[in-house]
Design an enzyme around this catalytic site. Structure first.
Site, short mmCIF file in Angstrom:
data_model
loop_
_atom_site.label_atom_id
_atom_site.label_comp_id
_atom_site.label_asym_id
_atom_site.label_seq_id
_atom_site.Cartn_x
_atom_site.Cartn_y
_atom_site.Cartn_z
N GLY A 1 0.78 -1.24 0.00
CA GLY A 1 0.00 0.00 0.00
C GLY A 1 0.81 1.28 0.00
O GLY A 1 0.33 2.32 0.46
N ILE B 1 -9.89 -7.43 -13.15
CA ILE B 1 -11.16 -6.73 -12.92
C ILE B 1 -12.25 -7.37 -13.77
O ILE B 1 -12.11 -7.48 -14.99
CB ILE B 1 -11.03 -5.23 -13.26
CG1 ILE B 1 -9.96 -4.58 -12.38
CG2 ILE B 1 -12.35 -4.49 -13.10
CD1 ILE B 1 -10.22 -4.66 -10.90
N ASN C 1 -5.44 2.62 -13.17
CA ASN C 1 -4.49 1.64 -12.64
C ASN C 1 -3.08 2.22 -12.73
O ASN C 1 -2.76 2.94 -13.68
CB ASN C 1 -4.57 0.36 -13.49
CG ASN C 1 -3.57 -0.70 -13.08
OD1 ASN C 1 -3.48 -1.05 -11.89
ND2 ASN C 1 -2.81 -1.21 -14.03
N HIS D 1 0.76 1.05 -13.29
CA HIS D 1 1.55 -0.10 -13.73
C HIS D 1 3.04 0.29 -13.70
O HIS D 1 3.39 1.38 -14.18
CB HIS D 1 1.14 -0.54 -15.14
CG HIS D 1 1.91 -1.73 -15.60
ND1 HIS D 1 1.62 -3.01 -15.14
CD2 HIS D 1 2.99 -1.85 -16.40
CE1 HIS D 1 2.49 -3.86 -15.67
NE2 HIS D 1 3.33 -3.18 -16.42
N ASP E 1 -3.82 -3.96 -19.14
CA ASP E 1 -2.90 -2.81 -19.35
C ASP E 1 -3.05 -2.18 -20.74
O ASP E 1 -2.08 -1.64 -21.29
CB ASP E 1 -1.43 -3.22 -19.12
CG ASP E 1 -1.20 -3.79 -17.72
OD1 ASP E 1 -1.85 -3.33 -16.77
OD2 ASP E 1 -0.38 -4.71 -17.59
N GLU F 1 5.88 6.27 -9.59
CA GLU F 1 4.53 5.87 -9.18
C GLU F 1 3.91 6.81 -8.15
O GLU F 1 2.75 7.24 -8.30
CB GLU F 1 4.55 4.44 -8.60
CG GLU F 1 4.96 3.39 -9.59
CD GLU F 1 4.85 1.99 -9.02
OE1 GLU F 1 3.89 1.68 -8.31
OE2 GLU F 1 5.75 1.17 -9.29
C1 GAR Z 1 3.33 -1.23 -7.40
O1 GAR Z 1 4.65 -1.23 -7.88
C2 GAR Z 1 2.36 -1.23 -8.56
O2 GAR Z 1 2.79 -0.48 -9.65
C3 GAR Z 1 2.31 -2.70 -8.89
O3 GAR Z 1 2.27 -3.33 -7.64
C4 GAR Z 1 3.00 -2.54 -6.69
C5 GAR Z 1 2.15 -2.33 -5.46
O4 GAR Z 1 2.88 -1.68 -4.43
N1 GAR Z 1 1.18 -3.01 -9.70
C6 GAR Z 1 1.23 -3.89 -10.70
O5 GAR Z 1 2.20 -4.56 -10.96
C7 GAR Z 1 -0.07 -4.02 -11.51
N2 GAR Z 1 0.16 -4.73 -12.74
P1 GAR Z 1 2.14 -0.96 -3.21
O6 GAR Z 1 1.16 -1.96 -2.62
O7 GAR Z 1 3.25 -0.65 -2.26
O8 GAR Z 1 1.46 0.26 -3.73
#
Ligand code: GAR
Length: 207
Positions: free
Chosen positions: A12, A94, A108, A110, A151, A181
């Site tokens: 999170g 989803i 989303n 990515h 995606d 991110e």
């Molecule tokens: C993040 O790096 C996000 O971009 C990735 O999961 C991680 C979650 O981290 N999402 C994907 O790979 C979706 N395809 P977080 O729980 O610390 O935010």
């Protein structure tokens, strides 16, 4: 006021970046009304709890079939009456009915520059493993609207991050989170909350 539900599966940190941006005023006109996780042990749920944000786990393990889980997920989302769903590390496909119900209202994050290193099987550390295995010198992150593909939806924001010699996938993941991110996900929410985005024929433009 844009009512936002954030869907999570893990640590999170992106959720935290959103909460911090609301607190600091970097995101305006926005209320985070709920957090949903498919995983009861997700630390993200604790982050929501600490902020006093309603949070709930909807686990596929609690349902006899995927269809029942999908319905429960949609019902839970609907209860929050949200304007926008934010997938912040939500590692669940989803359901089609949710995409239809929330068309252009799901975004989303990515951890790569789409269309590179995305699609089925590319999530979390696997993305960074693939980036290092291919030897690309620049990677990054993308915020996009969610459509029926994986995606493939309209791209809202992207930010590039350098790959350094000797990076491990964990080091690279951390750099992509910090430099890309945690910046572009809050920024995209702020743009949507302030009605600064239009989508025409699958292409996003900023007003
Ligand atoms: C993040 O790096 C996000 O971009 C990735 O999961 C991680 C979650 O981290 N999402 C994907 O790979 C979706 N395809 P977080 O729980 O610390 O935010």
């Amino acid at each position: 006021m844009l009512k936002v539900v954030v869907l999570v599966s893990g640590g999170g940190t992106n959720l935290q970046a959103i909460l911090d941006a609301v607190d600091s005023g970097a995101i305006t006109n926005t209320e985070i009304v709920g957090v949903i996780s498919n995983n009861k042990n997700a630390y993200a749920l604790q982050r929501a709890e600490e902020k006093g944000i309603p949070n709930v786990c909807v686990s596929p393990k609690a349902f006899a079939s995927r269809a029942e889980f999908n319905q429960a997920l949609l019902d839970t989302v609907d209860q929050f009456q949200a304007d926008l769903l934010v997938l912040a590390g939500f590692l669940v496909v989803i359901p089609e009915m949710m995409i239809e119900a929330y068309r252009n209202r799901i975004i989303n994050i990515h951890p790569s520059l789409i269309p590179s290193f995305c699609g089925k099987g590319f999530y979390g550390l696997k993305v960074h493993d693939a980036v290092l295995a291919r030897g690309v010198k620049v990677t990054g992150a993308t915020v996009h609207f969610v459509d029926a593909g994986t995606d493939t939806g309209p791209i809202i924001l992207q930010k590039a991050v350098k790959v350094k010699d000797g990076d491990t996938s964990k080091e690279l993941q951390r750099r992509v989170m910090e430099k890309a991110e945690w910046k572009i996900l809050p920024e995209a929410i702020n743009l949507i909350a302030n009605d600064k985005i239009t989508v025409t024929d699958g292409i996003v433009s900023l007003k």
